[in-house]
Design a protein around this motif. Sequence first.
Motif, PDB file in Angstrom:
ATOM      1  N   SER A   1       7.866   6.612   6.488  1.00 59.88           N
ATOM      2  CA  SER A   1       7.120   6.081   7.627  1.00 59.88           C
ATOM      3  C   SER A   1       7.591   6.745   8.911  1.00 59.88           C
TER       4      SER A   1
ATOM      5  N   ARG B   1       7.886  -1.464  11.407  1.00 54.27           N
ATOM      6  CA  ARG B   1       6.573  -0.850  11.538  1.00 54.27           C
ATOM      7  C   ARG B   1       5.592  -1.831  12.187  1.00 54.27           C
TER       8      ARG B   1
ATOM      9  N   ASP C   1       3.333   7.501   5.554  1.00 53.40           N
ATOM     10  CA  ASP C   1       2.688   6.846   6.702  1.00 53.40           C
ATOM     11  C   ASP C   1       3.097   7.593   7.959  1.00 53.40           C
TER      12      ASP C   1
ATOM     13  N   LEU D   1       0.092  -0.539   4.356  1.00 58.35           N
ATOM     14  CA  LEU D   1       1.530  -0.715   4.553  1.00 58.35           C
ATOM     15  C   LEU D   1       2.150  -1.699   3.569  1.00 58.35           C
TER      16      LEU D   1
END
Length: 478
Positions: free
Chosen positions: A195, A284, A178, A186
């Motif tokens: 990420s 995130r 990501d 996600l």
Amino acid sequence: MRPAKAGIIRRLQTPRSALPSPITSGDPLTEPLSARPPATPLRPSACPGLLRIVPALDGGICRIKLAGGVISADQAFAVADAAQRFAGGVIEATNRGNLQIRGIGADHDALIATLLDAGLGPKNPASDDVRNLMLSPTAGLDPQQLFDARPLAAQILHSLETHPRFHELSPKFALSLDAGEGLVMLEHPHDLWLSAMDVDGETLLGFGLAGCPANDPPLAAVTLDSGLDLVVAMLELFLEHARPEQTRMRHLLEDMPVTRFLELLSERLTTSLRTGKEITSWRRSPIRTNAHIGAYPQALSGLTCVGGVVPLGRLTPSMLRKAAVLSVELGDGALAMTPWQSLILRNVATARSADALDGLRAAGLLCDADQALSQMIACTGSAACGKGLADTKSDALQLAAYLQREGVSQMIHLSGCTRSCAAAHVAPVTLLAVSAGHYDLYFHHADRPGFGELRGRDLTIEAVGALLTTDSRSNTDD
């Protein structure tokens, strides 16, 4: 299944002239493949692959793993032709951005050869199973990305294909990358997730094990230029310490504490792991719901992505061909398959985005999030799976029609058994089949294991529809 014949293996060792993928190869990490024999996986699986067609009630299943989820128009035509000539004409969009063909007849070799000639196979037959790296369908184009993930993804995929030990990984062992995109899955759990994160103006790669960035904080982080070394070290460490029956990272972590795994990892890396509070407390940012449906802006002004949901994850050859033609006429000549069982046309001129949406609708895709069917996920069900207790796809159509009349559209997963093949993560609403036309109803609850909170037992589709409609209106009134 029958092993691939010598002619098919020779095809894999012969250079191809297929259209280049947006993900290109990196430098080899080991000696040339021709210098060593193909590896034999130590963790066999019944999962289908391109070279391993597995049986089902409706015929064989062949899974085509796509680098970055991207397939060229020419390759899409090849898949459509193969499904029509050698199978029952059913093409499925999977929840990890791949395609699979169902209902394959006796001529496995001809179907495989057609796909290999289109450039859809692995570089080495032994690596077909392990090419499990999920990217955003808008990687490299997304306005919110912190970096272009495609070069690093190409290096990781190249390593998975050419590093001989990695062929021992289970076909279910999966990775995600990501880069901070606004359109990215996600919530799917992965054995290793990476990420992008901004820490004091520097872009780092946070990572976690046996989880996902939607729910878990990073264990540590590395610089971007250490991303490939991190992945290689992680996978080698897993293979060295996991017993053959420990096919997934979560199995190894039942025996080995995470702290110990990180200690061993640090010893293998030439760079230090960053584990400060600014790393481990990072979370995130969520993405916009249903961003994969309809128009989605790209980073470059004047260009847009346009997406449509594949109804219940099933494409006909005609639908795939029409979408491929649209990609040539209005996009960049490729389709990006998504983990939401949808497809996206990329690099569409913003002025032509309405034309692209009209074209996808005409092809049979769902381009509006308020369409109840666009929110439905259903496994193959009893019509084609021996473990299915109900005809989930037929029931999903019935439920979608009911909810559409009532003006209700919400994410619902119908599963024919407890294996939950169609959904990689728990949906807000799950219907678990108990018999033909009857389901237990669950609502996702963060504090409840499995599918969540049980809200009804042995319900008919009509009863489920009435309950969901009442619940939806009650929530709206609140």
